[in-house]
Design a protein around this motif. Sequence first.
Motif, PDB file in Angstrom:
ATOM      1  N   TYR A  24       2.682  37.263  18.888  1.00 13.55           N
ATOM      2  CA  TYR A  24       3.966  36.581  18.769  1.00 13.55           C
ATOM      3  C   TYR A  24       3.691  35.243  18.081  1.00 13.55           C
ATOM      4  O   TYR A  24       3.063  34.355  18.669  1.00 13.55           O
ATOM      5  CB  TYR A  24       4.581  36.371  20.158  1.00 13.55           C
ATOM      6  CG  TYR A  24       4.692  37.662  20.931  1.00 13.55           C
ATOM      7  CD1 TYR A  24       5.799  38.502  20.796  1.00 13.55           C
ATOM      8  CD2 TYR A  24       3.655  38.067  21.775  1.00 13.55           C
ATOM      9  CE1 TYR A  24       5.878  39.704  21.487  1.00 13.55           C
ATOM     10  CE2 TYR A  24       3.725  39.272  22.463  1.00 13.55           C
ATOM     11  CZ  TYR A  24       4.838  40.074  22.317  1.00 13.55           C
ATOM     12  OH  TYR A  24       4.901  41.268  22.997  1.00 13.55           O
ATOM     13  N   SER A  25       4.166  35.125  16.841  1.00  9.85           N
ATOM     14  CA  SER A  25       3.689  34.005  16.049  1.00  9.85           C
ATOM     15  C   SER A  25       4.631  33.704  14.898  1.00  9.85           C
ATOM     16  O   SER A  25       5.705  34.311  14.759  1.00  9.85           O
ATOM     17  CB  SER A  25       2.275  34.315  15.528  1.00  9.85           C
ATOM     18  OG  SER A  25       1.682  33.175  14.947  1.00  9.85           O
ATOM     19  N   ILE A  71       4.147  28.685  19.581  1.00 13.41           N
ATOM     20  CA  ILE A  71       3.395  29.832  19.054  1.00 13.41           C
ATOM     21  C   ILE A  71       1.983  29.367  18.739  1.00 13.41           C
ATOM     22  O   ILE A  71       1.752  28.161  18.551  1.00 13.41           O
ATOM     23  CB  ILE A  71       4.073  30.448  17.788  1.00 13.41           C
ATOM     24  CG1 ILE A  71       4.252  29.385  16.675  1.00 13.41           C
ATOM     25  CG2 ILE A  71       5.393  31.063  18.141  1.00 13.41           C
ATOM     26  CD1 ILE A  71       3.189  29.359  15.676  1.00 13.41           C
ATOM     27  N   PRO A  72       1.004  30.297  18.691  1.00 12.64           N
ATOM     28  CA  PRO A  72       1.096  31.735  18.906  1.00 12.64           C
ATOM     29  C   PRO A  72       0.800  32.097  20.361  1.00 12.64           C
ATOM     30  O   PRO A  72       0.306  31.284  21.141  1.00 12.64           O
ATOM     31  CB  PRO A  72      -0.011  32.259  17.989  1.00 12.64           C
ATOM     32  CG  PRO A  72      -1.078  31.193  18.084  1.00 12.64           C
ATOM     33  CD  PRO A  72      -0.320  29.886  18.184  1.00 12.64           C
ATOM     34  N   ALA A  73       1.094  33.353  20.682  1.00  9.81           N
ATOM     35  CA  ALA A  73       0.717  33.920  21.973  1.00  9.81           C
ATOM     36  C   ALA A  73       0.444  35.402  21.754  1.00  9.81           C
ATOM     37  O   ALA A  73       0.898  35.983  20.759  1.00  9.81           O
ATOM     38  CB  ALA A  73       1.816  33.715  23.007  1.00  9.81           C
ATOM     39  N   ILE A  74      -0.318  35.996  22.642  1.00 11.84           N
ATOM     40  CA  ILE A  74      -0.641  37.419  22.513  1.00 11.84           C
ATOM     41  C   ILE A  74      -0.514  38.108  23.869  1.00 11.84           C
ATOM     42  O   ILE A  74      -0.551  37.466  24.917  1.00 11.84           O
ATOM     43  CB  ILE A  74      -2.063  37.666  21.963  1.00 11.84           C
ATOM     44  CG1 ILE A  74      -3.135  37.181  22.951  1.00 11.84           C
ATOM     45  CG2 ILE A  74      -2.247  37.044  20.589  1.00 11.84           C
ATOM     46  CD1 ILE A  74      -4.557  37.646  22.611  1.00 11.84           C
ATOM     47  N   PHE A  88      -1.860  32.304  25.766  1.00 13.26           N
ATOM     48  CA  PHE A  88      -1.327  31.372  24.775  1.00 13.26           C
ATOM     49  C   PHE A  88      -2.356  30.286  24.505  1.00 13.26           C
ATOM     50  O   PHE A  88      -3.419  30.270  25.121  1.00 13.26           O
ATOM     51  CB  PHE A  88       0.023  30.792  25.218  1.00 13.26           C
ATOM     52  CG  PHE A  88       0.003  29.945  26.459  1.00 13.26           C
ATOM     53  CD1 PHE A  88      -0.265  28.585  26.388  1.00 13.26           C
ATOM     54  CD2 PHE A  88       0.286  30.487  27.709  1.00 13.26           C
ATOM     55  CE1 PHE A  88      -0.263  27.782  27.521  1.00 13.26           C
ATOM     56  CE2 PHE A  88       0.301  29.698  28.855  1.00 13.26           C
ATOM     57  CZ  PHE A  88       0.021  28.340  28.758  1.00 13.26           C
ATOM     58  N   GLU A  89      -2.050  29.403  23.574  1.00 12.97           N
ATOM     59  CA  GLU A  89      -2.928  28.369  23.006  1.00 12.97           C
ATOM     60  C   GLU A  89      -3.893  29.009  22.001  1.00 12.97           C
ATOM     61  O   GLU A  89      -4.761  29.798  22.353  1.00 12.97           O
ATOM     62  CB  GLU A  89      -3.693  27.571  24.055  1.00 12.97           C
ATOM     63  CG  GLU A  89      -2.872  26.486  24.712  1.00 12.97           C
ATOM     64  CD  GLU A  89      -2.425  25.393  23.740  1.00 12.97           C
ATOM     65  OE1 GLU A  89      -3.063  25.220  22.678  1.00 12.97           O
ATOM     66  OE2 GLU A  89      -1.431  24.722  24.048  1.00 12.97           O
ATOM     67  N   SER A  90      -3.730  28.613  20.747  1.00 13.99           N
ATOM     68  CA  SER A  90      -4.468  29.262  19.660  1.00 13.99           C
ATOM     69  C   SER A  90      -5.980  29.150  19.825  1.00 13.99           C
ATOM     70  O   SER A  90      -6.710  30.098  19.515  1.00 13.99           O
ATOM     71  CB  SER A  90      -4.048  28.674  18.313  1.00 13.99           C
ATOM     72  OG  SER A  90      -4.206  27.263  18.300  1.00 13.99           O
TER      73      SER A  90
END
Length: 234
Positions: A24-25, A71-74, A88-90
């Motif tokens: 999600y970005s 963003i981003p998150a996965i 979260f946190e790149s």
Amino acid sequence: MADLSGFPITRRWPAANPDVIQLYSFPTPNGVKVSIMLEETGLAYEPHAVDISKNQTWDEPFLSLNPNGKIPAIIDSNGPDGKPLALFESGAILIYLAEKTGKFMPADPALRYQTIQWVMFQMAAIGPMFGQVGFFHKFAGREFEDKRPRDRYVAESKRLLGVLETRLAGRDWIMGEYSIADIAILGWVRNLIGFYGAGELVAYAELSNVPAWLERGLARPGVQRGLEIPKRPG
């Protein structure tokens, strides 16, 4: 097939293939760190564009994944012990993906921590400072009569570029070998001189090692692909 129904964000951005990493970005300097890493590692993933220009990160579905609204998150359906992991946190995502794949992170413990320190250098210094330069030079800050805030961030950004310039002396990459340290920083330097148009402000033309490093990074096919993911809404 993995069941991601427990993650509310998947109701706003449904997963076509829940067995792969859900990204999600948006293609910002922070966002492209993860898409570049995913492209470079070859991990299967599904990108979802979270339009920050429409404040979609502040909607409840996204906040359910990242309460900080950035963003981003996965979501990795195959996280530690085979259980789904939301993250979260790149910088944290880069470290996670490096350890998951065994790529772009040195195996030697000392070098591993040194690589992480350069990722933290980006997170704590380059990102915030370059972002403020962008605000005061390109966006609303241009209208401020008082130029002291802009000049403060410009001076600090020049100093940070000098740190990079020194580090890259005699090295192709920040750690000698290409790593998540390079992936973390590339997009920010690219934006500073490109999208923000601040190259002259920070005396970028006076550098030699940083421009050569950026050129090498931007020549990588994985970087080129990752910079365009997710696609901006038409």
